[in-house]
Design a protein around this motif. Structure first.
Motif, PDB file in Angstrom:
ATOM      1  N   VAL A 282       0.837  -1.208   0.000  1.00 47.37           N
ATOM      2  CA  VAL A 282       0.000   0.000   0.000  1.00 47.37           C
ATOM      3  C   VAL A 282       0.873   1.258   0.000  1.00 47.37           C
ATOM      4  CG1 VAL A 282      -1.478   1.394   1.523  1.00 47.37           C
ATOM      5  CG2 VAL A 282      -2.136  -0.943   0.922  1.00 47.37           C
ATOM      6  N   ARG A 283       1.934   1.246   0.802  1.00 48.02           N
ATOM      7  CA  ARG A 283       2.829   2.395   0.878  1.00 48.02           C
ATOM      8  C   ARG A 283       3.495   2.664  -0.484  1.00 48.02           C
ATOM      9  NH1 ARG A 283       6.344   0.971   5.607  1.00 48.02           N
ATOM     10  NH2 ARG A 283       4.463   1.102   6.870  1.00 48.02           N
ATOM     11  N   LEU A 284       3.942   1.599  -1.133  1.00 47.72           N
ATOM     12  CA  LEU A 284       4.592   1.740  -2.445  1.00 47.72           C
ATOM     13  C   LEU A 284       3.577   2.118  -3.522  1.00 47.72           C
ATOM     14  CD1 LEU A 284       6.836  -1.451  -2.155  1.00 47.72           C
ATOM     15  CD2 LEU A 284       7.677   0.910  -2.240  1.00 47.72           C
ATOM     16  N   LEU A 285       2.408   1.511  -3.444  1.00 42.28           N
ATOM     17  CA  LEU A 285       1.362   1.784  -4.441  1.00 42.28           C
ATOM     18  C   LEU A 285       0.916   3.242  -4.370  1.00 42.28           C
ATOM     19  CD1 LEU A 285      -0.707   0.958  -6.558  1.00 42.28           C
ATOM     20  CD2 LEU A 285      -2.066  -0.119  -4.746  1.00 42.28           C
ATOM     21  N   LYS A 286       0.850   3.770  -3.155  1.00 39.09           N
ATOM     22  CA  LYS A 286       0.504   5.189  -2.965  1.00 39.09           C
ATOM     23  C   LYS A 286       1.466   6.069  -3.779  1.00 39.09           C
ATOM     24  CE  LYS A 286       0.517   8.421   1.056  1.00 39.09           C
ATOM     25  NZ  LYS A 286       0.146   9.597   0.397  1.00 39.09           N
ATOM     26  N   LYS A 287       2.764   5.774  -3.669  1.00 42.31           N
ATOM     27  CA  LYS A 287       3.774   6.557  -4.398  1.00 42.31           C
ATOM     28  C   LYS A 287       3.610   6.400  -5.904  1.00 42.31           C
ATOM     29  CE  LYS A 287       7.633   5.631  -1.605  1.00 42.31           C
ATOM     30  NZ  LYS A 287       9.016   5.191  -1.600  1.00 42.31           N
ATOM     31  N   GLU A 288       3.402   5.156  -6.339  1.00 38.36           N
ATOM     32  CA  GLU A 288       3.248   4.893  -7.776  1.00 38.36           C
ATOM     33  C   GLU A 288       2.057   5.663  -8.327  1.00 38.36           C
ATOM     34  OE1 GLU A 288       5.364   3.084  -9.696  1.00 38.36           O
ATOM     35  OE2 GLU A 288       6.585   2.796  -7.914  1.00 38.36           O
ATOM     36  N   LEU A 289       0.949   5.639  -7.588  1.00 38.31           N
ATOM     37  CA  LEU A 289      -0.273   6.295  -8.066  1.00 38.31           C
ATOM     38  C   LEU A 289      -0.129   7.809  -8.057  1.00 38.31           C
ATOM     39  CD1 LEU A 289      -2.985   4.054  -6.361  1.00 38.31           C
ATOM     40  CD2 LEU A 289      -2.471   4.182  -8.813  1.00 38.31           C
TER      41      LEU A 289
ATOM     42  N   HIS B 143      -0.309  -3.239  -9.667  1.00 35.53           N
ATOM     43  CA  HIS B 143      -1.601  -2.632  -9.306  1.00 35.53           C
ATOM     44  C   HIS B 143      -1.727  -1.246  -9.937  1.00 35.53           C
ATOM     45  CE1 HIS B 143      -2.000  -5.745  -6.171  1.00 35.53           C
ATOM     46  NE2 HIS B 143      -3.262  -5.368  -6.031  1.00 35.53           N
ATOM     47  N   ALA B 144      -0.643  -0.450  -9.856  1.00 40.81           N
ATOM     48  CA  ALA B 144      -0.682   0.917 -10.386  1.00 40.81           C
ATOM     49  C   ALA B 144      -0.940   0.911 -11.888  1.00 40.81           C
ATOM     50  CB  ALA B 144       0.631   1.635 -10.068  1.00 40.81           C
ATOM     51  N   LYS B 145      -0.280   0.015 -12.593  1.00 38.45           N
ATOM     52  CA  LYS B 145      -0.475  -0.050 -14.051  1.00 38.45           C
ATOM     53  C   LYS B 145      -1.915  -0.416 -14.399  1.00 38.45           C
ATOM     54  CE  LYS B 145       4.238  -1.059 -15.546  1.00 38.45           C
ATOM     55  NZ  LYS B 145       5.172  -2.119 -16.003  1.00 38.45           N
ATOM     56  N   GLY B 146      -2.477  -1.352 -13.639  1.00 36.07           N
ATOM     57  CA  GLY B 146      -3.862  -1.757 -13.896  1.00 36.07           C
ATOM     58  C   GLY B 146      -4.837  -0.620 -13.602  1.00 36.07           C
ATOM     59  N   ILE B 147      -4.594   0.095 -12.510  1.00 32.22           N
ATOM     60  CA  ILE B 147      -5.469   1.215 -12.133  1.00 32.22           C
ATOM     61  C   ILE B 147      -5.356   2.327 -13.188  1.00 32.22           C
ATOM     62  CG2 ILE B 147      -5.819   3.037 -10.413  1.00 32.22           C
ATOM     63  CD1 ILE B 147      -4.902   0.863  -8.292  1.00 32.22           C
ATOM     64  N   CYS B 148      -4.150   2.602 -13.636  1.00 37.97           N
ATOM     65  CA  CYS B 148      -3.958   3.601 -14.708  1.00 37.97           C
ATOM     66  C   CYS B 148      -4.734   3.178 -15.954  1.00 37.97           C
ATOM     67  CB  CYS B 148      -2.479   3.735 -15.058  1.00 37.97           C
ATOM     68  SG  CYS B 148      -1.533   4.684 -13.853  1.00 37.97           S
ATOM     69  N   GLU B 149      -4.627   1.916 -16.298  1.00 36.65           N
ATOM     70  CA  GLU B 149      -5.313   1.444 -17.503  1.00 36.65           C
ATOM     71  C   GLU B 149      -6.834   1.577 -17.351  1.00 36.65           C
ATOM     72  OE1 GLU B 149      -3.650  -1.799 -19.751  1.00 36.65           O
ATOM     73  OE2 GLU B 149      -5.607  -2.816 -19.686  1.00 36.65           O
ATOM     74  N   TYR B 150      -7.336   1.232 -16.179  1.00 38.99           N
ATOM     75  CA  TYR B 150      -8.782   1.340 -15.929  1.00 38.99           C
ATOM     76  C   TYR B 150      -9.263   2.775 -16.145  1.00 38.99           C
ATOM     77  CZ  TYR B 150     -13.151   1.618 -13.316  1.00 38.99           C
ATOM     78  OH  TYR B 150     -14.447   1.872 -12.947  1.00 38.99           O
ATOM     79  N   PHE B 151      -8.468   3.753 -15.692  1.00 39.99           N
ATOM     80  CA  PHE B 151      -8.869   5.161 -15.816  1.00 39.99           C
ATOM     81  C   PHE B 151      -8.350   5.805 -17.103  1.00 39.99           C
ATOM     82  CE2 PHE B 151      -9.341   4.930 -11.100  1.00 39.99           C
ATOM     83  CZ  PHE B 151     -10.642   5.399 -11.026  1.00 39.99           C
TER      84      PHE B 151
ATOM     85  N   VAL C 288      -5.260   6.426 -17.991  1.00 40.68           N
ATOM     86  CA  VAL C 288      -4.239   7.410 -17.621  1.00 40.68           C
ATOM     87  C   VAL C 288      -2.893   6.752 -17.911  1.00 40.68           C
ATOM     88  CG1 VAL C 288      -3.123   8.342 -15.538  1.00 40.68           C
ATOM     89  CG2 VAL C 288      -5.598   8.549 -15.828  1.00 40.68           C
ATOM     90  N   SER C 289      -1.886   7.497 -18.379  1.00 40.94           N
ATOM     91  CA  SER C 289      -0.622   6.780 -18.588  1.00 40.94           C
ATOM     92  C   SER C 289       0.162   6.647 -17.294  1.00 40.94           C
ATOM     93  CB  SER C 289       0.253   7.370 -19.704  1.00 40.94           C
ATOM     94  OG  SER C 289      -0.099   8.681 -19.942  1.00 40.94           O
ATOM     95  N   TYR C 290       0.698   5.457 -17.114  1.00 39.09           N
ATOM     96  CA  TYR C 290       1.491   5.158 -15.918  1.00 39.09           C
ATOM     97  C   TYR C 290       2.844   5.858 -16.041  1.00 39.09           C
ATOM     98  CZ  TYR C 290       4.660   2.521 -12.925  1.00 39.09           C
ATOM     99  OH  TYR C 290       5.616   2.179 -12.009  1.00 39.09           O
ATOM    100  N   VAL C 291       3.221   6.575 -14.987  1.00 41.28           N
ATOM    101  CA  VAL C 291       4.519   7.251 -14.973  1.00 41.28           C
ATOM    102  C   VAL C 291       5.455   6.509 -14.019  1.00 41.28           C
ATOM    103  CG1 VAL C 291       5.733   9.408 -14.525  1.00 41.28           C
ATOM    104  CG2 VAL C 291       3.387   9.469 -15.399  1.00 41.28           C
ATOM    105  N   SER C 292       6.524   5.951 -14.555  1.00 31.01           N
ATOM    106  CA  SER C 292       7.454   5.204 -13.698  1.00 31.01           C
ATOM    107  C   SER C 292       8.446   6.166 -13.049  1.00 31.01           C
ATOM    108  CB  SER C 292       8.217   4.169 -14.530  1.00 31.01           C
ATOM    109  OG  SER C 292       9.153   4.827 -15.355  1.00 31.01           O
ATOM    110  N   ALA C 293       9.135   5.676 -12.024  1.00 32.09           N
ATOM    111  CA  ALA C 293      10.168   6.481 -11.370  1.00 32.09           C
ATOM    112  C   ALA C 293      11.250   6.840 -12.388  1.00 32.09           C
ATOM    113  CB  ALA C 293      10.765   5.693 -10.207  1.00 32.09           C
TER     114      ALA C 293
END
Ligand SMILES: [Zn+2]
Length: 258
Positions: A40-47, A181-189, A191-196
């Motif tokens: 959850v902590r890491l996913l928060k940052k990714e999102l 999880h972040a990539k899937g959530i981005c895809e659902y919305f 939105v493009s996923y932005v990596s570090a």
């Protein structure tokens, strides 16, 4: 307005049960929440890097009730609810040892928004570390039933399967699961996923978005050698500056101007 993602780390750290059998190599059991809260902590940052707002529905180590978790997400009108878990079968490493990933949605929502979200997240969860894909299933779980927004609950492995139990405390695996999880959530919305790495190459820092108001200033300061980031590549934009950091930056600036 950024979408708000409610993130649920499943249980409290001390919740009864909810742990692996004793693992001889570690001399202890691993609590389910050790994995859930790390992800959850890491996913928060990714999102957040990808432009989302996040809401931790149980931000402390206390055992927050399911009702309080869901009430908070409903009150804040989160756009989706994502609950991260690790599965359990019989609480023993001996005997039958199921393994793998599954995603739960509320009964009757497989073809609705929750199902769509589960499909998007499942697509990425199946990648990376090789695990059995057990599919998307329906269950009458409290957090799925009482949340007013599309909701999924992911079971990212089995605590009573020794290999998967050890993955729970593997930091690379935790990050992988968060990114998936972040990539899937981005895809659902959509939105493009932005990596570090994307951020780092554009702004010089993994946690500075090119869209941030201070992005150009941070990059120029770094390029000029006046400000440095942290060794792990982060800028930590909201961190307060200590007096020693201030004097170092100040003297670097002075030398530059002299
Ligand atoms: Zn759980």
């Amino acid at each position: 307005m950024p979408k708000l993602v409610a993130l649920d780390d499943g249980h409290g750290i001390h919740t009864a049960g909810k742990r692996t059998p004793i693992i001889p190599e570690l001399g202890r059991s691993i609590r389910e929440n050790e994995f859930n809260r790390a992800v959850v902590r890491l996913l928060k940052k990714e999102l957040e890097r990808s432009g989302f707002d996040t809401l931790l529905v149980a931000s402390t180590d206390e055992d927050v009730s399911l009702k309080n978790r869901v009430d908070l997400a409903n009150t804040r009108r989160a756009d989706i609810y994502v609950s991260i878990h690790y599965n359990a079968f019989d609480g023993s490493f001996s005997g039958s040892n199921p393994s793998g990933i599954e995603i739960y949605v509320y009964p009757g929502t497989l073809n609705k928004e929750s199902g769509k979200l589960a499909n998007a997240v499942g697509k990425y969860l199946r990648q990376g570390t090789k695990q059995n894909w057990r599919g998307i299933k329906e269950a009458n779980f409290y957090v799925l039933r009482e949340s007013m927004m599309p909701a999924i609950l992911t079971e990212n492995g089995y605590m009573d399967n020794k290999n998967e139990a050890l993955l729970m405390v593997d930091e690379n695996f935790q990050l992988e699961v968060a990114i998936e999880h972040a990539k899937g959530i981005c895809e659902y919305f959509n939105v493009s996923y932005v990596s570090a790495a994307d951020n780092k190459s554009e702004t010089g820092f993994t946690d500075v978005s090119p869209n941030a108001s201070y992005a150009e200033a941070a990059k120029r300061a770094k390029d000029l050698g006046i400000l440095k980031g942290y060794p792990d590549g982060r800028f930590l934009p909201d961190q307060t500056l200590t007096r020693k950091e201030f004097v170092l930056a100040l003297m670097r600036l002075y030398d530059k101007l002299r």
